[in-house]
Motif scaffolding. Structure first.
Motif, PDB file in Angstrom:
ATOM      1  N   MET A 173       0.684  -1.221   0.067  1.00 52.82           N
ATOM      2  CA  MET A 173      -0.128   0.066   0.079  1.00 52.82           C
ATOM      3  C   MET A 173       0.733   1.326  -0.091  1.00 52.82           C
ATOM      4  O   MET A 173       1.881   1.388   0.674  1.00 52.82           O
ATOM      5  CB  MET A 173      -1.061   0.205   1.322  1.00 52.82           C
ATOM      6  CG  MET A 173      -1.893   1.225   1.273  1.00 52.82           C
ATOM      7  SD  MET A 173      -3.109   1.199   2.569  1.00 52.82           S
ATOM      8  CE  MET A 173      -3.749  -0.268   2.348  1.00 52.82           C
TER       9      MET A 173
ATOM     10  N   LEU B 177      -4.756   6.720   0.361  1.00 52.21           N
ATOM     11  CA  LEU B 177      -4.143   5.277   0.383  1.00 52.21           C
ATOM     12  C   LEU B 177      -4.375   4.541  -0.748  1.00 52.21           C
ATOM     13  O   LEU B 177      -5.736   4.330  -1.339  1.00 52.21           O
ATOM     14  CB  LEU B 177      -4.715   4.636   1.730  1.00 52.21           C
ATOM     15  CG  LEU B 177      -4.216   5.261   2.686  1.00 52.21           C
ATOM     16  CD1 LEU B 177      -5.107   4.753   4.120  1.00 52.21           C
ATOM     17  CD2 LEU B 177      -2.835   5.132   3.264  1.00 52.21           C
ATOM     18  N   ASN B 178      -3.536   4.333  -1.536  1.00 57.70           N
ATOM     19  CA  ASN B 178      -3.525   3.192  -2.663  1.00 57.70           C
ATOM     20  C   ASN B 178      -3.229   2.010  -2.596  1.00 57.70           C
ATOM     21  O   ASN B 178      -1.910   1.453  -2.213  1.00 57.70           O
ATOM     22  CB  ASN B 178      -2.858   3.749  -3.779  1.00 57.70           C
ATOM     23  CG  ASN B 178      -2.727   3.150  -5.078  1.00 57.70           C
ATOM     24  OD1 ASN B 178      -3.698   2.320  -5.483  1.00 57.70           O
ATOM     25  ND2 ASN B 178      -1.644   3.059  -5.835  1.00 57.70           N
ATOM     26  N   ASN B 179      -4.241   0.771  -2.635  1.00 58.90           N
ATOM     27  CA  ASN B 179      -3.601  -0.387  -2.544  1.00 58.90           C
ATOM     28  C   ASN B 179      -4.121  -1.149  -3.774  1.00 58.90           C
ATOM     29  O   ASN B 179      -5.463  -1.474  -4.112  1.00 58.90           O
ATOM     30  CB  ASN B 179      -4.676  -1.051  -1.357  1.00 58.90           C
ATOM     31  CG  ASN B 179      -4.469  -2.550  -1.206  1.00 58.90           C
ATOM     32  OD1 ASN B 179      -3.202  -2.964  -1.314  1.00 58.90           O
ATOM     33  ND2 ASN B 179      -5.739  -3.258  -1.000  1.00 58.90           N
TER      34      ASN B 179
ATOM     35  N   ASN C 299     -11.451  -1.305   0.924  1.00 56.47           N
ATOM     36  CA  ASN C 299     -10.604  -1.662   0.197  1.00 56.47           C
ATOM     37  C   ASN C 299      -9.902  -3.082   0.622  1.00 56.47           C
ATOM     38  O   ASN C 299      -8.577  -3.218   0.570  1.00 56.47           O
ATOM     39  CB  ASN C 299      -9.502  -0.777  -0.381  1.00 56.47           C
ATOM     40  CG  ASN C 299     -10.245   0.243  -1.048  1.00 56.47           C
ATOM     41  OD1 ASN C 299     -11.021  -0.044  -1.639  1.00 56.47           O
ATOM     42  ND2 ASN C 299      -9.416   1.449  -1.270  1.00 56.47           N
TER      43      ASN C 299
ATOM     44  N   HIS D 187      -9.195  -3.847   3.992  1.00 56.97           N
ATOM     45  CA  HIS D 187      -8.525  -3.674   5.074  1.00 56.97           C
ATOM     46  C   HIS D 187      -9.636  -3.395   6.215  1.00 56.97           C
ATOM     47  O   HIS D 187     -10.452  -2.420   5.859  1.00 56.97           O
ATOM     48  CB  HIS D 187      -7.424  -2.488   5.153  1.00 56.97           C
ATOM     49  CG  HIS D 187      -6.324  -3.167   4.180  1.00 56.97           C
ATOM     50  ND1 HIS D 187      -6.337  -3.191   2.745  1.00 56.97           N
ATOM     51  CD2 HIS D 187      -4.937  -3.562   4.311  1.00 56.97           C
ATOM     52  CE1 HIS D 187      -5.413  -3.570   2.241  1.00 56.97           C
ATOM     53  NE2 HIS D 187      -4.504  -3.916   3.327  1.00 56.97           N
TER      54      HIS D 187
ATOM     55  N   LEU E 139      -2.751  -2.735   8.203  1.00 55.64           N
ATOM     56  CA  LEU E 139      -2.125  -3.057   7.019  1.00 55.64           C
ATOM     57  C   LEU E 139      -2.041  -4.663   6.459  1.00 55.64           C
ATOM     58  O   LEU E 139      -2.081  -5.660   7.753  1.00 55.64           O
ATOM     59  CB  LEU E 139      -0.732  -2.379   7.158  1.00 55.64           C
ATOM     60  CG  LEU E 139      -0.604  -0.772   7.266  1.00 55.64           C
ATOM     61  CD1 LEU E 139       0.616  -0.234   7.520  1.00 55.64           C
ATOM     62  CD2 LEU E 139      -1.546   0.056   6.178  1.00 55.64           C
ATOM     63  N   ASP E 140      -1.359  -4.760   5.491  1.00 54.80           N
ATOM     64  CA  ASP E 140      -1.133  -6.270   5.115  1.00 54.80           C
ATOM     65  C   ASP E 140      -0.263  -7.015   5.960  1.00 54.80           C
ATOM     66  O   ASP E 140      -0.376  -8.361   6.314  1.00 54.80           O
ATOM     67  CB  ASP E 140      -0.518  -6.288   3.711  1.00 54.80           C
ATOM     68  CG  ASP E 140      -1.761  -6.079   2.836  1.00 54.80           C
ATOM     69  OD1 ASP E 140      -2.902  -6.200   3.067  1.00 54.80           O
ATOM     70  OD2 ASP E 140      -1.370  -5.480   1.538  1.00 54.80           O
TER      71      ASP E 140
END
Length: 266
Positions: free
Chosen positions: A1, A23-25, A136, A138, A159-160
């Motif tokens: 991300m 925030l770009n995922n 998205n 999360h 987060l991941d």
């Protein structure tokens, strides 16, 4: 991300855009606040982001430098949808006061045919403090930042890698949010000016923090990475160095003072 800082300045900044970020995922875009107007689209263009691809928005509070860019986004989504040039959906979340204000603006400013897009194309979603939702892919929890002036919410996202990304809005830290943001891998915190310039810019009268204040808070919260924003822009060319020099005296983690359009890999 990725974290994309569309704007980093305070409400009346002219040398940079008002504070807002994405925030770009994997090209799923989550916009947080919109700045003070249609300049949002300029920043998105510079960042290489098509506004039509934004599906999720969170508005922290009702101040114009956070809200009005979102109203422009709604206007274009509705306008293009009516023309048949938009086939997505836009979800806008915020506390009840923010959602009520947006509804009122839309009813007064848009054409009736565009207003009909509300609820079908544009979805306004009220959230309450402590509420979780999936954005998205999360987990996100929203929280009241504890302002005694204007109702304002922040949020934390998992987060991941299991780390926590937290945004405290543009208010000084209040103890009521400690459990939400403690141990954050990434913390976004406002810092209006240097502590050494507090007598010049009067941040406390504006209910804002200094760099020193924000860094002391982050140190007490065991934060790994601290991003300072919502700043003055009197000397934008040297802001990064001046803020860093003061902040690193009080914070032992990684300190970032971003320029507009700066990107961080989370």
């Amino acid at each position: 991300m990725d974290l994309i800082m569309l704007g980093t300045g305070n409400a009346v900044a002219t040398n940079c855009y008002n504070t807002c970020f994405i925030l770009n995922n994997e090209d799923n875009y989550f916009l947080v606040d919109g700045g003070g107007g249609s300049g949002l689209f300029r920043q998105l263009e510079y960042a290489g982001i098509d506004w039509k691809d934004i599906g999720e928005v969170f508005v922290t509070h009702k101040h114009m430098d956070h809200l009005f860019g979102v109203l422009w986004l709604i206007r274009l989504v509705c306008q293009y949808s009516v023309r048949g040039d938009y086939d997505g959906e836009l979800f806008i979340r915020g506390h009840n006061e923010v959602i009520s204000i947006i509804n009122d603006f839309i009813a007064r400013l848009l054409r009736p045919v565009e207003v009909e897009c509300m609820g079908t194309v544009v979805h306004l979603v009220s959230v309450v403090s402590g509420e979780h939702c999936i954005i998205n892919g999360h987990d996100v929890v929203f929280f009241d930042v504890g302002s005694d002036r204007t109702l304002q919410y922040g949020f934390s996202m998992i987060l991941d890698d299991g780390g926590k990304f937290s945004c405290c809005g543009d208010e000084p830290f209040h103890e009521c949010v400690r459990d939400y943001v403690y141990g954050s891998k990434w913390l976004l915190h406002e810092a209006f000016c240097l502590f050494s310039d507090a007598d010049v810019f009067n941040p406390y009268e504006k209910n804002h923090s200094t760099v020193k204040d924000a860094c002391l808070v982050a140190e007490s919260l065991d934060v790994e990475n601290l991003v300072l924003y919502h700043t003055v822009d009197d000397d934008i060319g040297s802001r990064k160095k001046r803020f860093y020099d003061e902040g690193c005296m009080f914070f032992s983690g990684r300190l970032f003072i971003p320029d507009d359009l700066e990107v961080f890999s989370l």
